[in-house]
Structure formats: C-alpha cells, structure tokens
Design a protein around this motif. Structure first.
Motif, short mmCIF file in Angstrom:
data_model
loop_
_atom_site.label_atom_id
_atom_site.label_comp_id
_atom_site.label_asym_id
_atom_site.label_seq_id
_atom_site.Cartn_x
_atom_site.Cartn_y
_atom_site.Cartn_z
N LEU A 1 34.81 33.18 50.73
CA LEU A 1 35.50 34.93 49.67
C LEU A 1 35.83 34.79 48.66
N VAL A 2 35.43 35.47 46.88
CA VAL A 2 36.34 34.98 45.85
C VAL A 2 36.76 36.81 45.49
N SER A 3 35.29 37.26 46.45
CA SER A 3 35.49 39.00 45.69
C SER A 3 36.64 40.18 46.34
N THR A 4 36.87 41.06 46.58
CA THR A 4 37.43 42.22 47.35
C THR A 4 36.89 42.01 48.85
N GLY A 5 35.69 41.90 48.88
CA GLY A 5 35.25 42.24 50.76
C GLY A 5 34.88 43.97 50.80
N LYS A 6 35.16 44.97 49.42
CA LYS A 6 34.98 46.13 49.12
C LYS A 6 33.97 46.50 47.96
N GLY A 7 33.64 47.46 48.32
CA GLY A 7 32.50 48.22 47.22
C GLY A 7 31.13 47.29 47.45
N ARG A 8 30.09 46.91 46.86
CA ARG A 8 29.47 46.08 46.24
C ARG A 8 29.41 45.45 44.79
N THR A 9 28.88 44.50 44.59
CA THR A 9 29.38 43.30 43.64
C THR A 9 28.19 42.91 43.59
N THR A 10 27.97 42.35 42.11
CA THR A 10 27.29 41.59 41.89
C THR A 10 27.28 40.84 40.45
N CYS A 11 26.28 39.57 40.10
CA CYS A 11 25.97 39.28 39.25
C CYS A 11 26.99 38.03 38.80
N ALA A 12 27.71 37.16 39.48
CA ALA A 12 29.10 36.35 39.17
C ALA A 12 29.17 35.13 38.44
N TYR A 13 30.00 34.94 37.02
CA TYR A 13 30.07 33.66 36.78
C TYR A 13 31.26 32.98 36.03
N PHE A 14 31.14 31.79 35.79
CA PHE A 14 32.54 31.21 35.54
C PHE A 14 32.77 31.06 33.84
N LEU A 15 34.06 31.22 33.86
CA LEU A 15 34.32 31.05 32.97
C LEU A 15 34.75 29.76 31.93
N LYS A 16 35.43 29.32 31.09
CA LYS A 16 34.49 27.94 30.96
C LYS A 16 35.77 27.23 31.72
N ASP A 17 36.87 27.81 31.02
CA ASP A 17 38.14 26.83 32.23
C ASP A 17 37.57 26.31 33.56
N GLY A 18 36.84 26.73 33.71
CA GLY A 18 36.08 26.33 35.64
C GLY A 18 36.86 27.10 36.39
N GLU B 1 38.23 40.36 35.36
CA GLU B 1 37.75 38.95 35.53
C GLU B 1 39.62 38.85 36.67
N ALA B 2 38.56 37.32 37.46
CA ALA B 2 39.75 37.15 38.49
C ALA B 2 39.37 35.28 38.03
N THR B 3 40.62 34.80 39.39
CA THR B 3 41.15 33.19 39.32
C THR B 3 39.57 33.14 40.33
N ASP B 4 39.64 31.71 40.36
CA ASP B 4 37.99 30.88 41.09
C ASP B 4 38.85 31.44 43.10
N ALA B 5 39.50 32.04 43.06
CA ALA B 5 40.59 32.61 44.31
C ALA B 5 40.33 33.40 44.29
N GLY B 6 40.03 34.00 43.77
CA GLY B 6 39.76 35.84 44.21
C GLY B 6 40.23 36.59 43.91
N LYS B 7 41.67 36.27 43.03
CA LYS B 7 43.19 37.66 42.04
C LYS B 7 41.79 38.17 41.14
N ILE B 8 42.10 39.39 41.16
CA ILE B 8 41.85 40.34 40.25
C ILE B 8 42.69 40.44 38.92
N GLU B 9 42.37 40.25 37.98
CA GLU B 9 43.39 40.02 36.84
C GLU B 9 43.00 40.63 35.82
N LYS B 10 41.72 41.72 35.60
CA LYS B 10 41.87 42.12 34.49
C LYS B 10 40.77 42.42 34.70
N ARG B 11 40.49 44.12 34.86
CA ARG B 11 39.15 44.92 34.06
C ARG B 11 38.99 45.44 33.07
#
Length: 332
Positions: free
Chosen positions: A69-86, A123-133
C-alpha cells in the motif's frame, strides 16, 4: 501486505500474435490501471482487496512481488502514475472528504460511474507520504497521467462545471483547461514525445441526451457505455474523433512510436461487459483486434522500453468481479 511473484502462463490460442510470455501478477480482488515506473522496474496500480472496501493504490515490482500500500488506506482512490523522477507519484483520492468509501452509484439510473466530488489529486513519495495536494477546485479532479519528457500532467476536472481535460505542472501550478465541448472527457494520455493526446469522450448528440448527461452530473454520475476515442494536439487543439462504434471504447494509449493507439472496447458486443484490446492508426484507419480472451480486458500500457505490455483482465478469474494484472511481451 501481499507479496506475490508472477505466475507464467501459456498464452491461449485466442490471443493475437503480438503477445507472448503472459505473466499474471496479481491473484484475487479487483486490480486495475497498472502503470509503469520510468525505469520499468515497478508498477503502480489500484486495487480493492481485504482489508479495504474500495480501491487503494499499491506499488509492486514488475514481476508481481512486494505488493504494498502507498495510499492512505482511507476514502477511495483512483488513477495513480509515477512522476519522472521515479520517486514520487500522483493519484486521486477522496480521503479528505471522509475516511469511509463514498456511497456507490445508484444503479437504478442504469450502469453509471461515480465522479465523486471528494476526489482531488495528490503528490506523494513512492513510500506513500503525501507531500502536496495538487487540486482544490470544488468537484471531481482525477484521472491524471504524466508525460515524463515534458513533465506535464493531464487530468479530468469538473472545475469548469463540465468534465473537461486540464493540464498542470507537477507542483499543481499552471492549470489550463484544454477541452470545452459539453460532455465527458476522460482517461487522457500523452504520446511519448508529449506532442499529442488521446482520450475517451461521451458527447451528447441531442437535447435529450444533453439533459440526461447534466442530470446525472448533478448527482456526481456519468454513463460510460457510449464512448469514443478523441485525438488532439497536447494543448487540446485539432481534436478529432478516431472511432465511431457507438459502443464503449476507452483506456487508450499510444504505441511507443506514436503511430497507433491501443485501447479497450466492447465493439463486438455493445452494452456488454466483454471488452478486448484493439489497435488503430491515429487517423482512425487500420483497426485490428489484439486480444480474444472472451471477457473483460483493458487498461493497456507499454513499458518504457516498449517491449512489454501491462493490462488488466478477468482471464481465468475465480469470481465474477475478479480482475488481475498481467504482463506480456509485445512482438509487433
């Protein structure tokens, strides 16, 4: 967390010659929309599986191992994508609107999708930490994909009062509306050079259709079973329709050379849940069928090196609503 390795399967005779060495990466649950990391070593995808009651975002290795898991586990999510830094990801989530899953769509209105107003893109890190809405406009903001060459994000938003396509930078700045025709524009993706876009659309053709579309939208719903593919320049100009099946065609992606579109459609049996992969030239000619699995197959994307295709399918599913992630070598 599930830690699964890929299972190698013999490719059935019904699949087209373009595919070989089929691997099933997930087993059980509802898994979809798997997209590659820039180095081709990982996949990010959405999944409904215990203990979650609706879609959350997971990352796994390209062989299916280390699913976590890399999302919060709360609510519903959709449509994830990597940014170019991976190292960073974007995805849409309703978690700010509440911890619980949004109420499912009212199917008394027919087969409809929920375009939940609580969705925003993060936007979040690939470890799941949300950095920005990244989005804060009232209503639906989701379906984001990223072009790694131009560093642009394209997504669907209700900010204009209609479901239009918008672009923005990875930090959420520079938002620009690029479609304005009444109706649903969604599932957009850039060509690899960042010069073109392709997406699914449902444009009402009559005053009655328009009224129905707007009524559904008031309830945060849209009807997806009549969608065609649209291609345009990256800024939305020069838009033209490249399918005219009167069915549901969606999940388009450019081939690595940018000359063709691979997509999913139920054109062989409209209004059914039987979707296969097809390929078509960017001018709408040269249609060919790629898969013949006999069920639901969709959400294809080519690996960064162009050699492997990832997609979701209910092939060999043990339950009706089981969908799994597969990869196969692309031979054309």
């Amino acid at each position: 967390m599930m830690k699964l390795a890929a299972v190698c399967l013999a490719l059935p005779f019904a699949a087209a010659a373009q595919l070989a060495d089929l691997h099933q990466l997930t087993r059980g649950g509802q898994n979809a929309e798997a997209y590659w990391s820039p180095d081709g070593k990982r996949l990010i995808f959405q999944t409904t599986r215990p203990p979650y009651d609706c879609d959350q975002i997971f990352i796994m290795n390209a062989d299916g191992s280390d699913q976590h898991l890399v999302s919060t586990g709360k609510g519903r999510t959709t449509c994830a994508y990597f940014l170019k830094d991976g190292k960073h990801i974007v995805y849409a989530s309703t978690h700010l609107a509440g911890d619980a899953c949004p109420t499912p769509p009212d199917r008394s209105k027919g087969y409809v999708w929920g375009v939940f107003s609580g969705y925003d893109i993060f936007e979040a890190t690939d470890a799941g930490k949300i950095e920005k809405r990244l989005t804060e406009a009232p209503g639906y903001d989701a379906e984001a994909t990223v072009n790694w060459k131009t560093n642009a994000i394209v997504y669907t938003s209700l900010a204009s009062g209609d479901l239009d396509l918008w672009t923005m930078k990875p930090d959420g700045s520079g938002k620009k509306q690029i479609t304005s025709k009444i109706g649903y524009d969604g599932g957009p993706v850039f060509s690899r050079d960042g010069k073109m876009l392709v997406w699914r659309a449902n444009y009402p053709k009559t005053p009655e259709d328009t009224a129905k579309y707007k009524d559904l939208l008031k309830d945060n719903l849209t009807a997806p079973m009549k969608m065609e593919l649209i291609i345009a320049n990256a800024d939305g100009t020069g838009a033209r329709q490249i399918t005219n099946f009167g069915c549901a065609s969606f999940a388009p992606t450019f081939t690595p050379d940018g000359k063709k579109i691979l997509f999913s459609s139920n054109k062989a049996e409209c209004d059914s849940r039987k979707f296969e992969l097809y390929m078509i030239n960017t001018d709408g000619t040269g249609l060919e069928q790629v898969t013949k699995f006999g069920g639901f197959t969709s959400f294809p994307e080519f690996s960064p090196d162009g050699k492997t295709l990832v997609f979701c399918s209910d092939k060999d599913a043990k339950e009706r609503y089981e969908f799994n992630i597969f990869t196969a070598k692309w031979g054309k």
